[in-house]
Design a protein around this motif. Structure first.
Motif, PDB file in Angstrom:
ATOM      1  N   LEU A  38       0.864  -1.185   0.000  1.00 39.59           N
ATOM      2  CA  LEU A  38       0.000   0.000   0.000  1.00 39.59           C
ATOM      3  C   LEU A  38       0.897   1.230   0.000  1.00 39.59           C
ATOM      4  CD1 LEU A  38      -2.758  -0.882   2.660  1.00 39.59           C
ATOM      5  CD2 LEU A  38      -2.691  -1.433   0.215  1.00 39.59           C
ATOM      6  N   LYS A  40       0.924   5.483  -0.391  1.00 37.97           N
ATOM      7  CA  LYS A  40       0.075   6.677  -0.388  1.00 37.97           C
ATOM      8  C   LYS A  40       0.266   7.521  -1.652  1.00 37.97           C
ATOM      9  CE  LYS A  40       0.946   9.935   2.664  1.00 37.97           C
ATOM     10  NZ  LYS A  40       0.988  10.672   3.947  1.00 37.97           N
ATOM     11  N   TYR A 147      -0.782  -1.241  -4.662  1.00 34.28           N
ATOM     12  CA  TYR A 147      -1.896  -0.306  -4.660  1.00 34.28           C
ATOM     13  C   TYR A 147      -1.339   1.091  -4.436  1.00 34.28           C
ATOM     14  CZ  TYR A 147      -5.632  -3.803  -4.605  1.00 34.28           C
ATOM     15  OH  TYR A 147      -6.506  -4.815  -4.946  1.00 34.28           O
ATOM     16  N   HIS A 149      -1.655   5.242  -4.289  1.00 31.54           N
ATOM     17  CA  HIS A 149      -2.647   6.222  -3.822  1.00 31.54           C
ATOM     18  C   HIS A 149      -3.613   5.622  -2.799  1.00 31.54           C
ATOM     19  CE1 HIS A 149      -1.020   8.759  -6.916  1.00 31.54           C
ATOM     20  NE2 HIS A 149      -1.390   7.928  -7.870  1.00 31.54           N
ATOM     21  N   VAL A 150      -3.105   4.722  -1.966  1.00 28.60           N
ATOM     22  CA  VAL A 150      -3.894   4.147  -0.874  1.00 28.60           C
ATOM     23  C   VAL A 150      -3.177   4.438   0.431  1.00 28.60           C
ATOM     24  CG1 VAL A 150      -4.794   2.035   0.170  1.00 28.60           C
ATOM     25  CG2 VAL A 150      -4.941   2.376  -2.308  1.00 28.60           C
ATOM     26  N   ASN A 168      -7.655   4.103   3.272  1.00 33.37           N
ATOM     27  CA  ASN A 168      -8.543   4.860   2.388  1.00 33.37           C
ATOM     28  C   ASN A 168      -7.837   5.194   1.094  1.00 33.37           C
ATOM     29  OD1 ASN A 168      -6.985   7.100   3.831  1.00 33.37           O
ATOM     30  ND2 ASN A 168      -8.155   8.290   2.349  1.00 33.37           N
ATOM     31  N   ASP A 169      -8.608   5.330   0.044  1.00 30.67           N
ATOM     32  CA  ASP A 169      -8.069   5.749  -1.248  1.00 30.67           C
ATOM     33  C   ASP A 169      -7.900   7.266  -1.241  1.00 30.67           C
ATOM     34  OD1 ASP A 169      -7.975   6.464  -4.180  1.00 30.67           O
ATOM     35  OD2 ASP A 169      -8.186   4.292  -4.338  1.00 30.67           O
ATOM     36  N   LYS A 172     -10.327   8.686  -4.479  1.00 31.66           N
ATOM     37  CA  LYS A 172     -11.744   8.403  -4.633  1.00 31.66           C
ATOM     38  C   LYS A 172     -12.345   7.945  -3.316  1.00 31.66           C
ATOM     39  CE  LYS A 172     -10.473   3.879  -6.551  1.00 31.66           C
ATOM     40  NZ  LYS A 172     -10.495   3.012  -7.750  1.00 31.66           N
ATOM     41  N   TYR A 176     -10.635   0.611   2.198  1.00 33.18           N
ATOM     42  CA  TYR A 176     -10.137  -0.748   2.029  1.00 33.18           C
ATOM     43  C   TYR A 176      -9.922  -1.396   3.397  1.00 33.18           C
ATOM     44  CZ  TYR A 176      -8.975   0.905  -2.685  1.00 33.18           C
ATOM     45  OH  TYR A 176      -9.031   1.438  -3.948  1.00 33.18           O
ATOM     46  N   THR A 485      -7.840  12.383   3.512  1.00 35.63           N
ATOM     47  CA  THR A 485      -6.474  11.938   3.756  1.00 35.63           C
ATOM     48  C   THR A 485      -5.703  12.983   4.548  1.00 35.63           C
ATOM     49  OG1 THR A 485      -6.492  10.683   1.688  1.00 35.63           O
ATOM     50  CG2 THR A 485      -4.336  11.170   2.651  1.00 35.63           C
TER      51      THR A 485
END
Length: 559
Positions: A38, A40, A147, A149-150, A168-169, A172, A176, A485
């Motif tokens: 993950l 960011k 992933y 941008h998570v 969180n994404d 969008k 998750y 975020t």
């Protein structure tokens, strides 16, 4: 909010140097295990190496040993280190350097084919593309899923063992919930806690990436993991205004620290990292500033080499010379200290881990800047710790089955995330609360405004104000995923601030000038040779003092 459940065997949080190398290590050792990263941002240009770097600062030079590096780091930290962690890291430094070269990193060599050293522990590289090289190494593994941008928000822990992560994404409205058998935290340290050198529009021109918000620390703190040595803050000595590195000048061309009178003052205060900052602060306070690195008089060839070196990691410094029509050969470079950071790659702040890098939460490992006890890691040390943690995580997974995240937990987190969209839009903004937080830490918890000094009474005020800001953060209104975020990042920083304040108050001495300048206890006390650890429970922080561990002791958590 849309919700998606994900499953993996080993989850890596953070796609920086340690995270990428850990993923590659797992892929080679256990290709049957599924790995998820993950990140960011985007793994291609994320983390501390995003803009590149011109040296590998941790390397065992010919004729030296890993024990030599341990002694150097221990002396620089005035004894507060985990020697077992330093030794196991140091033993791997040269091997991970060789692996970087095999992956495509250009390492400078002399006519005999030997690495070109910069000082006694550093190797010169052409490292503008070091992060894409590491990212490609991780992305090229068949069992690795990335992933981008998570943003990881919290660990999900059951009976003292990690079973998943809530995220969180960034782009969008998606939450998750990732189920895993083991988790590696590689998120990096914490910047933005204190008011920075440059205000307003330029406030993000700082030493450490402004997007490293202490997320990994905060998740561990909230989950009850034991943390260590947050009082050993890091303050970088940097080129004024650009906040560009000074090591390139000091080690690259042997530039000495001088005051406005041209006097070399660095030997007067000492040559450890904290003492170099302290000397500069003191010279300025006593009226002998501004302070500089003396480059005036170096050759034009050396000056051109410096300009090229800074293009690899801090182009603003080269641009400043060009815009001013000047050269480091013609004028000295003014220097200043930055605001304090919490970073386990330079100091010993971070998770309290065993020798295999497992935290006090079973199945949760830490590597790189987020792992405590092992300072002076730099790039290669982060890779080494990522490798150690990866091996340990693979071994841990052999007896662990994945467990489902409870539905009620998922629904509760979704409701809380949704509530921020429904808050009053006229309440405080994230930016307003962040500026208030930085002001509190600057004035009451040893920031630039007080020459890094603090008192117990000031720390008590800081703690109370940070508590109030934490409560106010629940009322912030957000309108999209990016604002959500940013709110999570603010909450992370506030959580880390409280731990920093508690640790500063707990160490009743000044072991590291500037890093922990306790004005109530201005001297170094030999009785302070112990670790200051902490655990967060029921909203309160409990301080734990632990004895120093030995170099060859294989430390395991015993409580």
């Amino acid at each position: 909010m849309n919700i998606e459940r994900l499953q993996t065997d080993i989850l890596i949080i953070g796609g920086g140097a340690a995270g990428c190398y850990a993923a590659r290590t797992i892929c080679e050792e256990a290709p049957d295990l599924r790995v998820m990263i993950l990140e960011k941002a985007n793994i291609k240009r994320s983390g501390c190496l995003a803009a590149g770097v011109n040296a590998l600062n941790a390397y065992i030079a010919p004729g030296k040993t890993p024990e030599f590096y341990v002694d150097y780091a221990k002396q620089d930290a005035h004894g507060i280190v985990r020697e077992d962690l330093l030794l196991t890291m140091s033993e791997r430094l040269n091997e991970v350097t060789a692996q970087l070269e095999k992956l495509g990193l250009v390492i400078l060599k002399d006519a005999d084919g030997n690495y070109v050293m910069r000082g006694s522990r550093n190797v010169k590289i052409n490292g503008e593309n070091i992060k894409p090289i590491l990212a490609d190494a991780a992305a090229g593994c068949q069992n690795v899923t990335i992933y981008n941008h998570v943003n990881a928000v919290d660990y999900i822990v059951k009976d003292g063992r990690i079973i998943g992560v809530y995220a969180n994404d960034v782009l969008k409205d998606m939450l998750y919930f990732v189920e895993c058998r083991a988790c590696l935290c590689c998120t990096g340290g914490a910047s933005g806690l204190y008011r920075p050198n440059n205000p307003g529009f330029s406030r993000h021109k700082m030493w450490y990436p402004p997007f490293n918000t202490g997320a990994g620390y905060a998740m561990g703190i909230r989950a009850g993991a034991e943390m260590t040595t947050f009082e050993m803050r890091f303050i970088a000595l940097r080129c004024k205004d650009t906040i560009a590195p000074t090591g390139t000048l000091a080690q690259g061309v042997g530039a000495k620290q001088v005051n406005a009178r041209g006097e070399v003052y660095e030997q007067k205060y000492g040559l450890t990292t904290s003492q170099r900052v302290y000397g500069t602060v003191t010279e300025n306070r006593e009226g002998r500033g501004p302070c500089y690195l003396r480059t005036k008089g170096i050759s034009e060839e050396q000056a051109d080499s410096l300009k090229k070196a800074y293009l690899n990691m801090a182009p603003s410094q080269t641009l400043k010379w060009l815009e001013n029509g000047s050269s480091p050969a013609e004028e000295n470079v003014e220097i200043e200290g930055t605001e304090p950071y919490i970073i386990g790659g330079h100091t010993a702040s971070g998770y309290w881990v065993d020798t295999h890098r497992m935290t006090t939460i079973r199945g949760l490992f830490a590597a790189g800047d987020v792992a405590g006890g092992c300072p002076q890691k730099y790039v290669t040390g982060a890779l080494a710790e990522g490798e150690i943690a990866a091996h340990a995580a693979v071994e841990y997974c052999k007896g662990i089955e994945r467990e489902a995240i409870p539905d009620d937990y998922i629904h509760e987190q979704a409701r809380e995330a949704q509530s921020y969209f429904q808050n009053d839009a006229d309440a405080f903004t994230t930016e307003q609360l962040e500026e208030a937080m930085q002001g509190v830490m600057d004035h009451y918890a040893g920031g630039i405004a007080t020459d890094y000094g603090y008192t117990e009474s000031g720390l008590a005020i800081a703690d109370e104000k940070i508590r109030r800001l934490t409560a106010l953060s629940d009322s912030v209104h957000v309108s999209d995923a990016q604002e959500l975020t940013r709110l999570f990042e603010l909450k992370e920083r506030l959580t880390v601030c409280r731990v920093v304040i508690a640790h500063l108050a707990a160490r009743k001495e000044t072991r590291w000038h500037c890093f922990a300048e306790n004005l109530d206890h201005p001297d170094c006390d030999d009785s302070g040779l112990h670790y200051i650890n902490s655990r967060f429970c029921d909203g309160e922080l409990r301080i734990i003092e632990r004895e120093l561990t030995g170099r060859y002791e294989n430390y395991e958590h015993c409580n």
